[in-house]
Design a protein around this motif. Structure first.
Motif, PDB file in Angstrom:
ATOM      1  N   GLU A   1       0.835  -1.161   0.089  1.00  0.00           N
ATOM      2  CA  GLU A   1       0.067   0.078  -0.019  1.00  0.00           C
ATOM      3  C   GLU A   1       1.028   1.317   0.124  1.00  0.00           C
ATOM      4  O   GLU A   1       0.644   2.382  -0.542  1.00  0.00           O
ATOM      5  N   ARG A   2       1.974   1.232   0.628  1.00  0.00           N
ATOM      6  CA  ARG A   2       2.826   2.472   0.745  1.00  0.00           C
ATOM      7  C   ARG A   2       3.574   2.579  -0.409  1.00  0.00           C
ATOM      8  O   ARG A   2       3.691   3.832  -0.919  1.00  0.00           O
ATOM      9  N   THR A   3       4.101   1.762  -1.402  1.00  0.00           N
ATOM     10  CA  THR A   3       4.900   1.792  -2.247  1.00  0.00           C
ATOM     11  C   THR A   3       3.980   1.698  -3.541  1.00  0.00           C
ATOM     12  O   THR A   3       4.647   2.025  -4.562  1.00  0.00           O
ATOM     13  N   ALA A   4       2.751   1.334  -3.536  1.00  0.00           N
ATOM     14  CA  ALA A   4       1.920   1.388  -4.920  1.00  0.00           C
ATOM     15  C   ALA A   4       1.950   2.659  -5.700  1.00  0.00           C
ATOM     16  O   ALA A   4       1.721   3.795  -5.043  1.00  0.00           O
ATOM     17  N   GLY A   5       2.277   2.608  -7.020  1.00  0.00           N
ATOM     18  CA  GLY A   5       2.219   4.067  -7.605  1.00  0.00           C
ATOM     19  C   GLY A   5       3.635   4.578  -7.253  1.00  0.00           C
ATOM     20  O   GLY A   5       3.633   6.089  -7.761  1.00  0.00           O
ATOM     21  N   HIS A   6       4.437   4.333  -6.785  1.00  0.00           N
ATOM     22  CA  HIS A   6       5.916   4.953  -6.419  1.00  0.00           C
ATOM     23  C   HIS A   6       6.637   4.233  -6.916  1.00  0.00           C
ATOM     24  O   HIS A   6       7.169   3.253  -7.183  1.00  0.00           O
ATOM     25  N   SER A   7       8.105   5.031  -7.229  1.00  0.00           N
ATOM     26  CA  SER A   7       9.450   4.315  -7.662  1.00  0.00           C
ATOM     27  C   SER A   7      10.568   5.076  -6.747  1.00  0.00           C
ATOM     28  O   SER A   7      10.254   5.879  -5.942  1.00  0.00           O
ATOM     29  N   GLU A   8      11.782   4.347  -6.729  1.00  0.00           N
ATOM     30  CA  GLU A   8      12.669   4.697  -5.756  1.00  0.00           C
ATOM     31  C   GLU A   8      13.636   5.587  -6.684  1.00  0.00           C
ATOM     32  O   GLU A   8      13.983   5.217  -7.846  1.00  0.00           O
ATOM     33  N   TRP A   9      14.169   6.672  -6.242  1.00  0.00           N
ATOM     34  CA  TRP A   9      15.187   7.356  -7.020  1.00  0.00           C
ATOM     35  C   TRP A   9      16.412   7.966  -6.162  1.00  0.00           C
ATOM     36  O   TRP A   9      16.226   8.164  -4.879  1.00  0.00           O
ATOM     37  N   GLY A  10      17.667   7.802  -6.873  1.00  0.00           N
ATOM     38  CA  GLY A  10      18.562   7.945  -5.945  1.00  0.00           C
ATOM     39  C   GLY A  10      19.241   9.333  -6.345  1.00  0.00           C
ATOM     40  O   GLY A  10      19.130   9.605  -7.425  1.00  0.00           O
ATOM     41  N   VAL A  11      19.773   9.966  -5.169  1.00  0.00           N
ATOM     42  CA  VAL A  11      20.320  11.393  -5.394  1.00  0.00           C
ATOM     43  C   VAL A  11      21.647  11.479  -4.827  1.00  0.00           C
ATOM     44  O   VAL A  11      21.964  11.188  -3.698  1.00  0.00           O
ATOM     45  N   LYS A  12      22.717  11.866  -5.562  1.00  0.00           N
ATOM     46  CA  LYS A  12      24.041  12.044  -5.102  1.00  0.00           C
ATOM     47  C   LYS A  12      24.537  13.461  -5.221  1.00  0.00           C
ATOM     48  O   LYS A  12      24.302  13.894  -6.379  1.00  0.00           O
TER      49      LYS A  12
ATOM     50  N   LEU B   1      11.518   7.972  -2.235  1.00  0.00           N
ATOM     51  CA  LEU B   1      10.229   7.249  -2.690  1.00  0.00           C
ATOM     52  C   LEU B   1       9.429   8.303  -3.283  1.00  0.00           C
ATOM     53  O   LEU B   1       9.049   9.312  -2.493  1.00  0.00           O
ATOM     54  N   VAL B   2       9.265   8.329  -4.659  1.00  0.00           N
ATOM     55  CA  VAL B   2       8.531   9.312  -5.342  1.00  0.00           C
ATOM     56  C   VAL B   2       7.429   8.743  -6.117  1.00  0.00           C
ATOM     57  O   VAL B   2       7.462   7.796  -6.760  1.00  0.00           O
ATOM     58  N   ARG B   3       6.203   9.698  -5.900  1.00  0.00           N
ATOM     59  CA  ARG B   3       5.019   9.017  -6.761  1.00  0.00           C
ATOM     60  C   ARG B   3       5.132   9.194  -8.428  1.00  0.00           C
ATOM     61  O   ARG B   3       5.962  10.293  -8.728  1.00  0.00           O
ATOM     62  N   ALA B   4       4.514   8.258  -8.976  1.00  0.00           N
ATOM     63  CA  ALA B   4       5.094   8.444 -10.489  1.00  0.00           C
ATOM     64  C   ALA B   4       4.837   9.716 -11.200  1.00  0.00           C
ATOM     65  O   ALA B   4       5.703  10.186 -11.973  1.00  0.00           O
ATOM     66  N   HIS B   5       3.832  10.239 -11.015  1.00  0.00           N
ATOM     67  CA  HIS B   5       3.450  11.554 -11.704  1.00  0.00           C
ATOM     68  C   HIS B   5       4.089  12.924 -11.215  1.00  0.00           C
ATOM     69  O   HIS B   5       4.137  13.816 -11.824  1.00  0.00           O
ATOM     70  N   ARG B   6       5.075  12.485 -10.148  1.00  0.00           N
ATOM     71  CA  ARG B   6       6.015  13.688  -9.593  1.00  0.00           C
ATOM     72  C   ARG B   6       7.444  13.478 -10.171  1.00  0.00           C
ATOM     73  O   ARG B   6       8.308  14.255 -10.139  1.00  0.00           O
TER      74      ARG B   6
ATOM     75  N   GLU C   1      23.530  14.407  -9.127  1.00  0.00           N
ATOM     76  CA  GLU C   1      23.204  13.112  -9.906  1.00  0.00           C
ATOM     77  C   GLU C   1      22.144  12.542  -9.476  1.00  0.00           C
ATOM     78  O   GLU C   1      21.698  12.256  -8.267  1.00  0.00           O
ATOM     79  N   ILE C   2      21.199  12.192 -10.573  1.00  0.00           N
ATOM     80  CA  ILE C   2      19.688  11.433 -10.249  1.00  0.00           C
ATOM     81  C   ILE C   2      19.958   9.997 -10.988  1.00  0.00           C
ATOM     82  O   ILE C   2      20.384  10.072 -12.131  1.00  0.00           O
ATOM     83  N   SER C   3      19.307   9.065 -10.402  1.00  0.00           N
ATOM     84  CA  SER C   3      19.189   7.831 -10.851  1.00  0.00           C
ATOM     85  C   SER C   3      17.872   7.109 -10.470  1.00  0.00           C
ATOM     86  O   SER C   3      17.479   7.426  -9.575  1.00  0.00           O
ATOM     87  N   GLY C   4      17.380   6.559 -11.615  1.00  0.00           N
ATOM     88  CA  GLY C   4      16.096   5.797 -11.146  1.00  0.00           C
ATOM     89  C   GLY C   4      15.191   5.818 -12.507  1.00  0.00           C
ATOM     90  O   GLY C   4      15.790   6.400 -13.622  1.00  0.00           O
ATOM     91  N   PRO C   5      14.158   5.231 -12.693  1.00  0.00           N
ATOM     92  CA  PRO C   5      13.342   4.992 -11.505  1.00  0.00           C
ATOM     93  C   PRO C   5      13.788   3.503 -11.206  1.00  0.00           C
ATOM     94  O   PRO C   5      14.207   2.775 -12.067  1.00  0.00           O
ATOM     95  N   TRP C   6      13.725   3.007  -9.782  1.00  0.00           N
ATOM     96  CA  TRP C   6      14.015   1.808  -9.432  1.00  0.00           C
ATOM     97  C   TRP C   6      12.853   1.307  -8.708  1.00  0.00           C
ATOM     98  O   TRP C   6      11.923   1.964  -8.143  1.00  0.00           O
ATOM     99  N   VAL C   7      12.760  -0.195  -8.484  1.00  0.00           N
ATOM    100  CA  VAL C   7      11.955  -0.742  -7.647  1.00  0.00           C
ATOM    101  C   VAL C   7      12.305  -0.225  -6.141  1.00  0.00           C
ATOM    102  O   VAL C   7      13.610  -0.293  -5.840  1.00  0.00           O
ATOM    103  N   PRO C   8      11.108  -0.073  -5.229  1.00  0.00           N
ATOM    104  CA  PRO C   8      11.554   0.672  -4.144  1.00  0.00           C
ATOM    105  C   PRO C   8      12.110  -0.294  -3.119  1.00  0.00           C
ATOM    106  O   PRO C   8      11.493  -0.609  -1.849  1.00  0.00           O
ATOM    107  N   TYR C   9      13.368  -0.811  -3.285  1.00  0.00           N
ATOM    108  CA  TYR C   9      14.005  -1.774  -2.289  1.00  0.00           C
ATOM    109  C   TYR C   9      14.058  -1.118  -0.863  1.00  0.00           C
ATOM    110  O   TYR C   9      13.872  -1.834  -0.055  1.00  0.00           O
ATOM    111  N   SER C  10      14.487   0.190  -0.957  1.00  0.00           N
ATOM    112  CA  SER C  10      14.740   0.804   0.223  1.00  0.00           C
ATOM    113  C   SER C  10      13.594   1.238   1.240  1.00  0.00           C
ATOM    114  O   SER C  10      13.719   1.849   2.334  1.00  0.00           O
ATOM    115  N   PHE C  11      12.370   1.039   0.770  1.00  0.00           N
ATOM    116  CA  PHE C  11      11.128   1.711   1.514  1.00  0.00           C
ATOM    117  C   PHE C  11      10.138   0.592   1.682  1.00  0.00           C
ATOM    118  O   PHE C  11       9.296   0.884   2.238  1.00  0.00           O
TER     119      PHE C  11
END
Length: 276
Positions: free
Chosen positions: A126-137, A237-242, A262-272
């Protein structure tokens, strides 16, 4: 790893990749998994489904897994195979990835263990539905603290005024050296404080777009010779439309802070999926 010990090394074991709602079999049917030749299949437990594969327990004993971890190429092969299955499931429905090498002694043991975690899985889905994980360095350029001090110019040679052995330095030389060292230290501290402010600024800005965020351990300085140091290693953890807002935000922050972002993604939200 889960449950596989030496006493069952000759038997079959069930490798569990992920838990999801109701994935279509076509989403992972053509993937080899971690045991090429054995088909991936869905294991239903209650209202949820696990994506599983039968493997040789002998390949996942503690000794076998430790040997595999010592072989970088072999470990990477397993990790990629695991990730491909998880990603295929996540492409068709919300998915909770399980850790690499999660195994059980057969379907009944797996179903029993997974049923006991149903509430946690449901909350994570429920928490991650419609979301992806993005990395920021974020990297801040660290210029040298101070250019090398010029070499003192020697006075003209005067034979009649030869300095005795062990002559004392010129008056004030020690004080000047200490002042210079204090200046270097002060500049170093200011740069460190500036770097911390950059990290806080970028993290705060990305959290306005993200549903959740985590700051990770910083990586060592890059061997580029440019003096770039990582000041923020985070994941959001970012919603798809954002998702489209992330790059715009990064451009703005690059201009404001002067840092490399640097930005990387979208990834499966492993971290969340484990924070429930």
């Amino acid at each position: 790893m889960t449950e596989c010990g030496p006493e069952t090394s000759d038997a079959g074991a069930l490798y569990v990749f992920a838990v999801c709602g109701d994935p279509g079999p076509a989403s992972f049917a053509d993937l080899p998994g971690v045991a090429p030749g054995e088909p991936l299949r869905a294991l239903r437990f209650g209202e949820l489904t696990a994506i599983v594969q039968t493997v040789r327990a002998a390949d996942f004993t503690e000794d076998a897994w430790q040997a595999r971890m010592a072989d970088q190429r072999e470990l990477e092969r397993y990790a990629r195979a695991h990730h491909h299955v998880v990603s295929a499931a996540a492409a068709c429905c919300p998915t909770v990835p399980l850790p690499l090498a999660t195994l059980y002694h057969g379907e009944e043991r797996a179903r029993e263990a997974l049923l006991g975690e149903t509430e946690r899985f449901r909350t994570a889905l429920e928490r991650t539905a419609g979301h992806s994980e993005w990395g920021v360095k974020v990297y801040a350029s660290h210029a040298p603290a101070e250019p090398p001090a010029p070499e003192p110019v020697a006075p003209p040679h005067r034979p009649e005024a030869t300095a005795p052995t062990g002559s004392r330095p010129a008056p004030g030389a020690g004080l000047a050296y200490l002042e210079r060292k204090r200046g270097v230290q002060a500049r170093r501290e200011r740069r460190h404080e500036d770097a911390l402010r950059v990290a806080e600024t970028v993290d705060a800005a990305f959290r306005t777009v993200a549903a959740a965020g985590r700051r990770l351990r910083l990586h060592a300085a890059e061997p580029t010779g440019k003096g770039d140091a990582q000041v923020l290693n985070a994941t959001y953890l970012v919603r798809a439309h954002r998702a489209a807002q992330l790059e715009e935000l990064a451009w703005t922050l690059r201009a404001e802070t002067g840092a490399r972002i640097e930005i990387s993604g979208p990834w499966v939200p492993y971290s969340f999926v484990g924070e429930v």
